[in-house]
Design an enzyme around this catalytic site. Structure first.
Site, short mmCIF file in Angstrom:
data_model
loop_
_atom_site.label_atom_id
_atom_site.label_comp_id
_atom_site.label_asym_id
_atom_site.label_seq_id
_atom_site.Cartn_x
_atom_site.Cartn_y
_atom_site.Cartn_z
N LYS A 180 -1.64 -31.73 37.16
CA LYS A 180 -2.10 -30.38 36.81
C LYS A 180 -2.04 -29.54 38.07
CE LYS A 180 -3.67 -28.22 33.14
NZ LYS A 180 -3.46 -28.50 31.72
N ASP A 192 -0.69 -23.20 30.90
CA ASP A 192 -2.10 -23.50 30.58
C ASP A 192 -2.80 -22.14 30.56
OD1 ASP A 192 -4.12 -25.86 30.31
OD2 ASP A 192 -5.10 -24.55 31.75
#
Ligand code: NDP
Length: 448
Positions: free
Chosen positions: A124, A164
């Site tokens: 991430k 995201d």
């Protein structure tokens, strides 16, 4: 395994990372039995190696705004684990981003990606840059500065980012363009790309649609029909909107949305036309959800600075905004008002207290790492299409998405079904299934 000692030691080493510790604690508490079954895991200290990221890259991102001011943000990439495939996970641009949040997301991503059965490790990244209120040119300059620092760590077989919070098609396009410029290669290094340059059909829809498909699998275990059910959704971004779209197609009632300014509640449910209005407001005009309430005071109530949960009579809740947005009080309010299922679109939206409430009430409760895995699954399918230099039809991608979600549900059922009852502990099921695949791969690859 002494779960408490492990968490205490991790908290001591990473004292200012509450979200990361919260995510690890949930997993560690639910895989204890299976971990202890295989003493070989302990001999190679597998747990610690699985919980601490392989690598973290952090950097300053300097860029110039429209007025000529030089602005500085922080950028990060957490490459958590690549035992079963290249690092894979989204990029988040939001003012709240810090290392604790990205470490929790990368950790969760590792288990989620394992559940999809596709060859993807967990990662991430992101920045405390907020695209909100910035011009397209400012967003572009920021994305280019961000990728100038990060591109060396990426690659189609190394690390493949996606979107995201705050990172949609526009931001992915800018980052992909600059990555291509820096590397002089056209490779499928980002997913969530535009359809004209390697993106997959159904990728924008995949997380929301996938969550609804997972919900249908859960409801089927209790013979419940989705038709006519009132569903409360939070957020009004990518995941929330496509969750609502699929629910409306299936005849459910969508009764709420939110953003970081507040929540709207429409007790009778929105119509298809009203959904289109909200969709356009958010996607074409980057508007605020309050504007819908202002236009429809007769059917809709707006709650400034609140989340929807205490204001809805919902059969089903699908939190789709951000982490820790459903606390114990929200969970108790949802249950008191008749909620029978919670399927998480966001990552870790329920606090540990809320999860305890849902599980104690024995309603259907699916954690994000299982229920929202549709997005990364179609990202995996995008990678497959890119390497074959082929595009699959939306019917084909959607059918594969349905299969993958059914398969994730089956894995949760296999590892989460309580002995002597029909109850499925989806948290234990998802964590155990996700853990075992990564653990086996790490065992086979030696200590490094
Ligand atoms: P978007 O940026 O498209 O939308 C996010 C929505 O949540 C917006 O309505 C935003 O409101 C709201 N929101 C964000 N932060 C907060 C906050 N701190 N408090 C209240 N509301 C907030 O993001 P996505 O829809 O892509 O992501 C939503 C969730 O789903 C995240 O948890 C993400 O990690 C998760 N997820 C996303 C996937 C994807 O494919 N996109 C895949 C799997 C999980 P505002 O506009 O006011 O900021």
């Amino acid at each position: 395994m002494n779960e408490k000692a492990f968490i205490d030691e991790l908290s001591r080493r990473f004292p200012n990372e509450p979200e990361y510790i919260q995510a690890v604690e949930e997993v560690v508490n639910s895989i204890g039995d299976v971990y202890d079954k295989y003493p070989a895991f302990q001999r190679v200290n597998l747990l610690e190696r699985l919980c601490v990221p392989d690598r973290i890259v952090s950097f300053r991102v300097s860029w110039v705004d429209d007025k000529g001011n030089v602005r500085n943000n922080m950028g990060y990439r957490v490459q958590h684990n690549n035992a079963i495939g290249p690092y894979k996970g989204g990029i988040r641009f939001h003012s709240s981003v810090n290392l604790s949040i990205l470490k929790f997301l990368a950790f969760e991503q590792t288990f989620k990606n394992s559940l999809t059965t596709l060859a993807m490790g967990g990662a991430k990244g992101g920045s405390d840059f907020s695209p909100r209120g910035k011009s397209d040119m400012e967003v572009m300059r920021f994305c280019q500065a961000f990728i100038t620092e990060l591109y060396r760590n990426l690659g189609p077989d190394t690390d493949v980012p996606a979107g995201d919070i705050g990172v949609g098609a526009r931001e992915v396009g800018f980052m992909f363009g600059w990555y291509k410029k820096m590397t002089r290669e056209f490779t499928g290094t980002f997913t969530g790309k535009g359809l004209d340059f390697g993106g997959s059909l159904i990728r924008p829809e995949a997380t929301g649609y996938g969550n609804v498909y997972f919900l249908l699998n859960m409801l089927a275990t209790r013979g419940i029909d989705i038709k006519g059910k009132a569903v409360a959704i939070s957020g009004s971004g990518n995941v929330a909107l496509y969750t609502a779209e699929k629910l409306l197609q299936l005849g459910a009632k969508v009764i709420s949305f939110s953003d970081s300014d507040g929540a709207i509640v429409v007790p009778e449910g929105i119509t298809q036309e009203q959904f289109q209005e909200i969709f356009d407001l958010k996607t074409l005009y980057r508007g605020r959800i309050k504007e819908f309430a202002d236009n429809h005071p007769d059917i809709c109530t707006y709650y400034p600075h609140e989340r929807p949960w205490k204001h809805v009579r919902a059969d089903i809740a699908m939190p789709s905004a951000t982490q820790n947005e459903v606390d114990g009080d929200d969970a108790r309010a949802l249950l008191a008002n008749g909620c029978i299922a919670v399927s998480e679109g966001a990552n870790m939206p329920s606090t540990p207290d809320a999860i305890r409430e849902f599980q104690a009430a024995r309603i259907l409760y699916a954690p994000g790492k299982a229920a929202n895995a549709g997005g990364v699954s179609v990202s995996g399918l995008e990678m497959a299409q890119n390497s074959q230099k082929l595009n699959w039809s939306s019917e084909e991608v959607d059918a594969r998405l349905k299969d993958i979600m059914a398969n994730i549900h089956a894995q949760c059922e296999k590892y989460g079904k309580e002995e002597g009852s029909d109850y499925i502990d989806y948290v234990r099921g998802a964590n155990t299934a996700g853990f075992l695949k990564v653990a086996r791969a790490m065992m086979a690859q030696g200590v490094y």
